[in-house]
Design an enzyme around this catalytic site. Sequence first.
Site, PDB file in Angstrom:
ATOM      1  N   GLU A 127      45.392  86.651  49.722  1.00  0.00           N
ATOM      2  CA  GLU A 127      44.179  87.296  49.195  1.00  0.00           C
ATOM      3  C   GLU A 127      43.274  87.881  50.298  1.00  0.00           C
ATOM      4  O   GLU A 127      42.098  87.563  50.388  1.00  0.00           O
ATOM      5  CB  GLU A 127      43.405  86.300  48.335  1.00  0.00           C
ATOM      6  CG  GLU A 127      44.224  85.808  47.148  1.00  0.00           C
ATOM      7  CD  GLU A 127      43.519  84.750  46.314  1.00  0.00           C
ATOM      8  OE1 GLU A 127      42.341  84.437  46.582  1.00  0.00           O
ATOM      9  OE2 GLU A 127      44.161  84.226  45.374  1.00  0.00           O
TER      10      GLU A 127
ATOM     11  N   ASN B 184      50.117  88.104  50.183  1.00  0.00           N
ATOM     12  CA  ASN B 184      50.057  87.790  48.752  1.00  0.00           C
ATOM     13  C   ASN B 184      48.642  88.027  48.244  1.00  0.00           C
ATOM     14  O   ASN B 184      47.665  87.687  48.920  1.00  0.00           O
ATOM     15  CB  ASN B 184      50.450  86.321  48.570  1.00  0.00           C
ATOM     16  CG  ASN B 184      50.602  85.905  47.127  1.00  0.00           C
ATOM     17  OD1 ASN B 184      51.383  86.503  46.392  1.00  0.00           O
ATOM     18  ND2 ASN B 184      49.882  84.873  46.718  1.00  0.00           N
TER      19      ASN B 184
END
Length: 444
Positions: free
Chosen positions: A153, A194
């Site tokens: 993130e 991710n």
Amino acid sequence: MLRRLIAGAALLAAVLTTAGPASAADTPLRDLAEARGVYLGTAVTAGKLTGGYADLAGAQFGSLTPGNEMKWGSVEAVRGTYDWTGADRVVAFAESHGQKVRGHTLVWHSQLPSWVTGGSWTADRLRTLMTDHIATQAGRYKGRIDHWDVVNEPLDEDGTLRQSVFGATLGESYIADAFRAARTADPAAKLYVNDYSTDALGAKSDGMYALVKRLLAQGVPVDGVGFQAHLVLGQVPASLEANLRRFAELGVDVAITELDIRMTLPATAAQLAQQKADYASVLRACLAVTRCAGVTVWGFTDSDSWIPDFFPGQGAATPYDENLAPKPARAGIAEALAPVTPPAPGVCSVTYTVTSQWTGGFTAQVTVRNTGTAPLNGWTVRWTQPAGQRVTQAWNAAVTQTGAEVAAANLPYNATVAPGGSTAFGFNGSWTGSNPPPGAFSCV
């Protein structure tokens, strides 16, 4: 994709030989996925890996992700004091059940210990702190982790760099440093970035796409991009497959890493049917992209789900209920992963003609002829563009391109071709330097 078809055919033959076609639905999900050339994984809670929970986790899934046990706040809550109990338990369980492990996560802005978030760090000190943490954790599990979510993130909703303790202090350079440290610590692991809300085409996924391009241009060892896919019932992005494909065309793997599909409670039969269709849709999007490595559900049972705590009044987001009973979503996954019988080879031939060409562009026509003795019910033509040509527009076929590999599939109105008959499709393409024809076509 050919590897996936061959493996699927092998599993189908085994299923039909042993118990008839109905037993395909009872085949473990991990076996169905492996036969299609992907993995199906789940996040797990280490402390629950006993009894029926452990039995399902081991039997149904080919990959495990520790839900919380590898996060920085879990392994090093006190500076210099490490607790590997939970992480070790997940890794040992996976190894004893022949499963892969997805390490989650080395660097994240959340679930950090307070001594990291509350420290007064110079850029050099924080960078060293971060890379030392990566070296310690990735080094401990060297050779035992299949994929690492190296950075989790890193982006805000608008696709810009999140101003976490790492982003604000080090800028974007921390991402490259983290990947290089992870590669040094565990050269065999696949290294992923991710994030959430990147599943569809849009500002955040555009930001991730641009970030990955920059990292690759710098020689940063990014092996893959993870798409969390925390979705809402009935809202699987229509652009999911196209989005996965454009990242794959950068030369990286892609994976769905944290799939769940939440609904307003209490769940109804209609909602559960929609959820079944949604899970199947996500699996099929992955299967359609050659470099999609697999799909991980974020907890396989509703008793493990994070959704009710963060979205009051919503839940029932996973394939199994609180009592470990399969929901329709489990059947949707199985149906999407069911073996596919490849069409018999040699039933069609292909003729390729460039009908017009101009500087930088051309138009081609492809004729598909049925050379068999029975009607052709559906066809797919595949070829490799030999000089980097790109398909820009197509008609009378659904045409996709990944790198140099092109596939064209029939549309509903031209799927059936009688013996000795033919159908044609065309496309516009771009070229630079030269525009030689493909050397060979496969037609099934």
